[in-house]
Design a protein around this motif. Structure first.
Motif, PDB file in Angstrom:
ATOM      1  N   PHE A  33      31.351-100.438   5.133  1.00  0.00           N
ATOM      2  CA  PHE A  33      31.586-100.474   6.531  1.00  0.00           C
ATOM      3  C   PHE A  33      30.689-101.398   7.236  1.00  0.00           C
ATOM      4  CE2 PHE A  33      33.502 -96.569   4.814  1.00  0.00           C
ATOM      5  CZ  PHE A  33      34.513 -96.472   5.480  1.00  0.00           C
ATOM      6  N   GLU A  35      28.818-102.756  10.713  1.00  0.00           N
ATOM      7  CA  GLU A  35      28.569-102.335  12.055  1.00  0.00           C
ATOM      8  C   GLU A  35      27.487-103.101  12.685  1.00  0.00           C
ATOM      9  OE1 GLU A  35      27.224 -98.356  12.071  1.00  0.00           O
ATOM     10  OE2 GLU A  35      29.303 -97.479  11.747  1.00  0.00           O
ATOM     11  N   THR A  36      27.298-102.957  13.983  1.00  0.00           N
ATOM     12  CA  THR A  36      26.272-103.863  14.668  1.00  0.00           C
ATOM     13  C   THR A  36      24.992-102.928  14.411  1.00  0.00           C
ATOM     14  OG1 THR A  36      26.489-102.617  16.773  1.00  0.00           O
ATOM     15  CG2 THR A  36      27.975-104.555  16.468  1.00  0.00           C
ATOM     16  N   ALA A  39      25.152 -99.252  16.009  1.00  0.00           N
ATOM     17  CA  ALA A  39      26.288 -98.650  15.278  1.00  0.00           C
ATOM     18  C   ALA A  39      27.632 -98.766  15.676  1.00  0.00           C
ATOM     19  CB  ALA A  39      25.645 -96.985  15.445  1.00  0.00           C
ATOM     20  N   VAL A  40      27.929 -99.825  16.374  1.00  0.00           N
ATOM     21  CA  VAL A  40      29.429-100.066  16.867  1.00  0.00           C
ATOM     22  C   VAL A  40      30.098-100.715  15.559  1.00  0.00           C
ATOM     23  CG1 VAL A  40      30.885-101.574  18.495  1.00  0.00           C
ATOM     24  CG2 VAL A  40      28.582-100.545  19.128  1.00  0.00           C
ATOM     25  N   PRO A  41      31.247-100.075  15.200  1.00  0.00           N
ATOM     26  CA  PRO A  41      31.987-100.677  14.114  1.00  0.00           C
ATOM     27  C   PRO A  41      32.566-102.397  14.499  1.00  0.00           C
ATOM     28  CG  PRO A  41      32.721 -98.609  14.636  1.00  0.00           C
ATOM     29  CD  PRO A  41      31.942 -99.166  15.662  1.00  0.00           C
ATOM     30  N   VAL A  42      32.530-102.918  13.364  1.00  0.00           N
ATOM     31  CA  VAL A  42      32.832-104.346  13.365  1.00  0.00           C
ATOM     32  C   VAL A  42      34.102-104.426  12.253  1.00  0.00           C
ATOM     33  CG1 VAL A  42      32.116-106.814  13.116  1.00  0.00           C
ATOM     34  CG2 VAL A  42      30.700-104.950  14.198  1.00  0.00           C
ATOM     35  N   SER A  70      35.873-109.153  17.130  1.00  0.00           N
ATOM     36  CA  SER A  70      35.200-108.041  17.678  1.00  0.00           C
ATOM     37  C   SER A  70      34.632-108.377  18.724  1.00  0.00           C
ATOM     38  CB  SER A  70      34.282-107.390  16.457  1.00  0.00           C
ATOM     39  OG  SER A  70      33.071-108.423  16.369  1.00  0.00           O
ATOM     40  N   TYR A  76      24.167-107.684  11.727  1.00  0.00           N
ATOM     41  CA  TYR A  76      25.241-106.599  11.374  1.00  0.00           C
ATOM     42  C   TYR A  76      24.679-105.916   9.998  1.00  0.00           C
ATOM     43  CZ  TYR A  76      28.115-109.878  13.779  1.00  0.00           C
ATOM     44  OH  TYR A  76      28.865-110.755  14.542  1.00  0.00           O
ATOM     45  N   SER A  79      26.921-100.076   7.150  1.00  0.00           N
ATOM     46  CA  SER A  79      26.249 -98.728   7.466  1.00  0.00           C
ATOM     47  C   SER A  79      26.514 -97.767   6.178  1.00  0.00           C
ATOM     48  CB  SER A  79      26.940 -98.479   8.860  1.00  0.00           C
ATOM     49  OG  SER A  79      28.418 -98.316   8.514  1.00  0.00           O
TER      50      SER A  79
END
Length: 194
Positions: A33, A35-36, A39-42, A70, A76, A79
Motif C-alpha cells: 500500500f 500512501e503520502t 497517511a492518505v492512500p495513493v 491521485s 510517498y 505503509s
C-alpha cells in the motif's frame, strides 16, 4: 525509483525493490500500500511469483497514472507490505509497516491517465429520458467506452446504466449518457439520483 518504460519524460511506474527471506519454496503474493507521509492512500500493488528458499528480491511497480490521478505529491511511503504464501488460501507469511519512504516526487512527474472524469455535469429530460452530461478530460486521443450507472440517492440501488463508445480528441469533452425513462419508471424510486 521513478521508471519510464516508454521513452517519454514522465514516469510510468514508481518502482520499489523489496528484499525478503523465503524459508519454504513455493508460490508467493506480495501486496503493498502506497500512501503520502500524511497517511492518505495513493496506490496499491500486488505481484506474485514462485520463489525458491533463500534470500529473494522483488520489484513492486506502482502505477504512474494512478499516482498522477491521485493529485497527491510525495514523498510517498509503503505503509504496509504483506507477503502471502500458497496457491489457494494465501496464508499470511509476513507483514511489515512503514517499509520505505521515497524522495519528494510530485504527481505531475508521472504519466497521466489517458482520460479522467472531471466531475462537472449537466442534466435534462429529453423525449422522456434522462440525459446526463459529464465532462471528461482526455489526455490521449482515442476510442473510449464510458459507462454511467444511475443509482438512487443512497447508492444502494441501481436504476439504469448507459454506455457511450466514441472517438475522443485530446482536451475536455462532454459525454452524454441517456438513461431510458422506462428504466426510471420501473425502478419505482424517486430522485434525487447519483
Amino acid at each position: 525509483t521513478g521508471v519510464d518504460l516508454g521513452g517519454s519524460p514522465k514516469f510510468d511506474v514508481l518502482r520499489a525493490n523489496v528484499s525478503f527471506n523465503v524459508t519454504e519454496a513455493g508460490f508467493y503474493e506480495i501486496a503493498a500500500f502506497l500512501e503520502t507521509t500524511g497517511a492518505v492512500p495513493v496506490a496499491f500493488v500486488v505481484t506474485s511469483a514462485t520463489y525458491t528458499a533463500g534470500s529473494q528480491t522483488g520489484d513492486l511497480d506502482f502505477s504512474g497514472p494512478i499516482i498522477e490521478y491521485s493529485g497527491l505529491n510525495g514523498p510517498y511511503r509503503i505503509s504496509l507490505l504483506e507477503i502471502r504464501m500458497g496457491d489457494e488460501d494465501m496464508d499470511l507469511a509476513d507483514s511489515d509497516a512503514d517499509v520505505f519512504t521515497t524522495q519528494a516526487f510530485t504527481y505531475t512527474q508521472f504519466e497521466p491517465v489517458p482520460a479522467k472524469i472531471l466531475g462537472n455535469g449537466s442534466e435534462a429530460v429529453v423525449d422522456g429520458n434522462l440525459r446526463v452530461g459529464i465532462d471528461v478530460g482526455v489526455a490521449v486521443a482515442g476510442t473510449y467506452s464510458v459507462t454511467g450507472v444511475l443509482e438512487d440517492s443512497t447508492g444502494a440501488r441501481t436504476i439504469s446504466q448507459a454506455t457511450v463508445e466514441s472517438a475522443f480528441a485530446a482536451g475536455t469533452t462532454s459525454v452524454n449518457f441517456v438513461f431510458p425513462g422506462s428504466d426510471i419508471f420501473h425502478g419505482k424510486v424517486n430522485g434525487n439520483y447519483k
